[in-house]
Design a protein around this motif. Structure first.
Motif, short mmCIF file in Angstrom:
data_model
loop_
_atom_site.label_atom_id
_atom_site.label_comp_id
_atom_site.label_asym_id
_atom_site.label_seq_id
_atom_site.Cartn_x
_atom_site.Cartn_y
_atom_site.Cartn_z
N PRO A 3 1.25 -1.72 0.19
CA PRO A 3 -0.11 0.71 0.08
C PRO A 3 0.96 1.35 0.42
O PRO A 3 0.25 1.90 -0.34
N ASN A 4 1.93 1.06 0.66
CA ASN A 4 2.82 2.45 0.34
C ASN A 4 3.83 2.59 -0.60
O ASN A 4 4.45 3.46 -0.94
N GLN A 5 3.78 1.72 -1.60
CA GLN A 5 3.87 2.13 -3.23
C GLN A 5 3.22 2.36 -3.82
O GLN A 5 2.28 2.02 -3.76
N SER A 6 4.09 3.66 -4.27
CA SER A 6 2.73 3.92 -5.07
C SER A 6 3.23 3.46 -6.79
O SER A 6 3.72 2.73 -7.42
N PHE A 7 2.25 3.24 -7.44
CA PHE A 7 1.90 3.12 -9.22
C PHE A 7 1.54 3.10 -9.76
O PHE A 7 0.79 4.34 -10.08
N LYS A 8 1.84 2.88 -11.25
CA LYS A 8 1.17 3.52 -12.60
C LYS A 8 -0.07 3.03 -13.33
O LYS A 8 0.67 1.41 -12.85
N ILE A 9 -1.18 3.49 -13.99
CA ILE A 9 -1.72 2.69 -14.58
C ILE A 9 -2.05 3.19 -15.59
O ILE A 9 -2.15 4.15 -16.20
N ALA A 10 -1.79 1.77 -16.87
CA ALA A 10 -1.04 2.81 -17.96
C ALA A 10 -2.63 3.24 -19.48
O ALA A 10 -3.24 1.90 -18.71
N PHE A 11 -3.23 4.01 -19.63
CA PHE A 11 -3.28 3.79 -20.41
C PHE A 11 -3.03 4.52 -22.11
O PHE A 11 -3.58 4.67 -22.94
N ASP A 12 -1.55 4.41 -21.87
CA ASP A 12 -0.99 4.75 -23.50
C ASP A 12 -0.18 3.15 -23.70
O ASP A 12 -1.22 1.91 -23.54
N GLN A 13 0.46 3.44 -24.70
CA GLN A 13 0.52 1.94 -24.81
C GLN A 13 1.45 1.57 -24.16
O GLN A 13 1.93 0.57 -24.50
N GLU A 14 2.13 1.29 -22.27
CA GLU A 14 2.66 1.31 -21.91
C GLU A 14 1.95 -0.65 -21.53
O GLU A 14 2.12 -1.21 -20.68
N ILE A 15 0.79 0.12 -22.27
CA ILE A 15 -0.51 -1.13 -21.08
C ILE A 15 -0.26 -2.42 -22.46
O ILE A 15 -0.88 -3.62 -21.58
N GLN A 16 0.72 -2.30 -23.44
CA GLN A 16 1.52 -3.95 -24.29
C GLN A 16 1.70 -4.28 -22.91
O GLN A 16 2.21 -5.00 -23.84
N ARG A 17 3.23 -3.14 -23.04
CA ARG A 17 4.09 -3.87 -22.18
C ARG A 17 3.49 -4.50 -20.07
O ARG A 17 3.86 -5.46 -21.19
N LEU A 18 2.00 -3.53 -20.72
CA LEU A 18 1.82 -4.48 -19.27
C LEU A 18 1.49 -5.75 -18.95
O LEU A 18 1.60 -6.28 -18.06
N TYR A 19 0.38 -5.92 -20.17
CA TYR A 19 0.17 -7.37 -20.83
C TYR A 19 0.81 -8.62 -20.90
O TYR A 19 0.94 -9.65 -20.81
N ASP A 20 2.19 -7.61 -21.69
CA ASP A 20 3.21 -9.05 -21.53
C ASP A 20 3.97 -9.35 -20.47
O ASP A 20 4.16 -10.50 -20.32
#
Length: 601
Positions: free
Chosen positions: A378-395
């Motif tokens: 919970p104390n770690q921030s993170f990002k949610i991708a709506f750009d091209q990074e979503i493809q890397r996230l799925y990989d």
């Protein structure tokens, strides 16, 4: 109201409680979720043996409830679900803070305009819903979207409307108790009113490091609300809504403990009224008293808080002392960090344009969104991708799934994966045949949603195991199509040429013509995703005198340069640009006959 004697826990004293025999002992399960589950079970057994474990979240439907707010729900949900898996009865309460005041008109909400400003100061449930909404009021309109998202995410909860609680008199004894002990509450609050603000450097450290981060703590609603001080007749922790205008721009001027008669004046229209709190339900405790009152009333053992509750005088810290007045104890609960959105400036739900959980679920499967919240403490921030990074996230997700399947994943990663794919109630619906997201996105880009074309292309990806029905690649295909249509700008979309670029073809030198010939000669033999990948990377190798199968260690650096030039040529001849979807996928999408025509073959 009978008050049980107890010493409130200091907010920073969130110590590990003694582990119980019920805790999970496997190494795999000892991720952050399991550790909190151990503590919560032990603490619940100490406080209320044999009763359901109570965890809580709070959400204010003052506007679109965004992905930062979702952390307020997912943190206790994951802990509650782990406790359920161990056989305990758990209640996950979500308090809808719909009796909060309407503070401002959020920007970018369809169906609203500046006329909604006339409702500022009213309870959220007394504000009209945006024009065209099927819901009866502002709060219900925004609660509905969040409820839909939580259902898709497999979040089981008990919703509590604070409007219903207050207006039905559920909290009457708690309100009367707070008024009788207003001097004690005032004394606690006074300790913080006189404190100096933290140094500027410390303030900077409390802010998110990245401007794309969403203030997750806003989900708790009234963190910025006043504490009830400033009345001419002394301190009162209760604020009525005006009987004339319906707003909370009121000041309590007198209160009688014996008769419970309370007199207030509206600073907006001058309306004055005397009521009996034993009968009056049109008001609420101020936030810094309301929150700890609920901890005690509901018996909450675990509730996280956002970063804005970590500073001196914040509602979580002050609540840790006020809760004892109501005979309760402060919940165990971590401070949770910000959630970022790739490529977006920092926004709040009142500023508009900020993505919601439903927005994320349009472009990603529920398992992926659950995973993002489960894999980070919970104390770690993170990002949610709506750009091209979503493809890397799925990989990354697909690689993890493969490692989990073959037993090579790390224990903590396995735990996060299993929390993502299902809950104690069972697994979430999943895509039967999860093809790579980037492949599906490329196909969606080229076909613009044409199902016949999509099926034709997907059936050719692997001739030995062809896709024969789009149902097996859904819902992932639908998510990829939605991402292409809603998050890829029109100027970045792929448009295949309708006619060959005869001018460029005529101007090719001998090396260029040879590369095209080698490609065309190999199309029939290599017409599959893997085959075309081998072919397009192999053409420059063969032209340089190396086998098409040669690996990077066998090749000089110039081969990479030759490959990039060859790829740029193909993109130009096929789509009129220097870049585009992965070439093997693009070739399949265009089709062999059309590729030959566009390349002059």
């Amino acid at each position: 109201m009978a008050v049980r004697g107890s010493r409130p826990r200091h907010p920073t004293a969130q110590r590990r409680t003694k582990r119980t025999v019920a805790q999970s002992t496997s190494t795999e399960a000892q991720d952050w979720v399991s550790r909190y589950a151990d503590d919560v079970i032990a603490e619940s057994e100490r406080r209320a043996p044999g009763k359901p474990v109570v965890v809580a979240s709070g959400l204010s439907p003052s506007g679109p409830i965004h992905l930062g707010n979702l952390r307020e729900v997912m943190t206790p949900h994951l802990v509650a679900d782990e406790i359920r898996r161990r056989g305990y009865e758990v209640r996950h309460l979500i308090s809808w803070d719909d009796f909060d005041r309407y503070r401002k008109v959020p920007a970018g909400v369809p169906g609203t305009d500046e006329s909604w400003a006339e409702h500022i100061g009213k309870p959220l449930t007394s504000v009209p819903a945006p024009a065209g909404s099927p819901y009866p009021n502002w709060a219900e309109h925004f609660k509905a979207a969040m409820t839909e998202a939580l259902a898709a995410l497999g979040v089981e909860f008990d919703g509590i409307s604070q409007t219903a609680q207050y207006t039905s008199g559920v909290y009457r004894e708690q309100i009367l108790h707070a008024m009788r002990h207003r001097a004690d509450i005032d004394a606690i609050l006074a300790q913080y009113r006189t404190r100096k603000a933290p140094p500027k450097q410390a303030q900077k450290q409390q802010k998110p490091a990245d401007e794309s981060e969403l203030a997750a703590a806003e989900g708790s609603g009234a963190a910025g609300e006043d504490d009830g001080s400033g009345g001419a007749g002394g301190y009162y922790p209760y604020k009525p809504f005006c009987g004339e205008c319906g707003k909370d721009l009121t000041t309590v001027t007198a209160y009688d403990d014996e008769t419970t008669e309370l007199t207030y004046t509206c600073t907006l229209d001058g309306f004055t009224e005397t009521v009996r709190l034993t009968e009056f339900n049109r008001g609420k405790l101020v936030w810094k008293v309301d929150w700890p009152m609920r901890w005690a009333y509901e018996g909450v053992v675990f509730e996280p808080s956002g970063v804005d509750h970590s500073s001196p005088g914040s509602s979580f810290q002050v609540g840790g002392q006020i809760v004892g007045i109501f005979g309760g104890e402060q919940p165990i609960g971590p401070m949770y960090a910000f959630v970022g959105i790739s490529g977006m400036a920092k926004m709040s739900s009142s500023k508009g344009g900020v993505p919601t959980p439903l927005d994320a679920l349009e472009i990603m499967e529920p398992q992926i969104l659950r995973w993002l919240y489960a894999r980070r403490r919970p104390n770690q921030s993170f990002k949610i991708a709506f750009d091209q990074e979503i493809q890397r996230l799925y990989d990354e997700w697909d690689k993890l799934a493969a490692k989990v399947a073959d037993g090579s994943a790390l224990a903590a990663d396995v735990a996060a994966y299993r929390r993502a794919v299902g809950t104690a109630a069972g697994e979430l619906p999943r895509t039967e045949r999860p093809l790579p997201y980037r492949t599906l996105a490329s196909v969606a880009d080229v076909t613009a949603g044409d199902e016949a074309q999509t099926l034709r292309i997907l059936s050719e990806l692997d001739p030995e195991d062809p896709v024969t029905d789009l149902a097996v690649v859904r819902p992932r295909l639908d998510k990829a199509e939605a991402w292409i249509s809603t998050h890829v700008p029109a100027e970045s979309r792929t448009v295949v040429r309708s006619e060959p670029d005869t001018e460029t073809l005529a101007a090719l030198d001998e090396q260029g013509r040879e590369s095209i010939r080698l490609l065309l000669d190999g199309l029939g033999e290599h017409w599959s995703l893997d085959g075309l990948t081998h072919l397009v990377y192999g053409v420059p190798k063969v032209q340089a005198g190396f086998p098409a199968e040669a690996g990077p260690k066998e090749l000089p650096p110039e081969i990479k340069t030759a490959q990039r030039s060859f790829f740029a040529l193909l993109y130009h001849l096929l789509v009129g640009r220097d870049t585009g979807p992965r070439l093997p996928t693009l070739l399949l999408a265009v089709g062999e006959e059309r590729v030959r025509r566009l390349l002059g073959g």
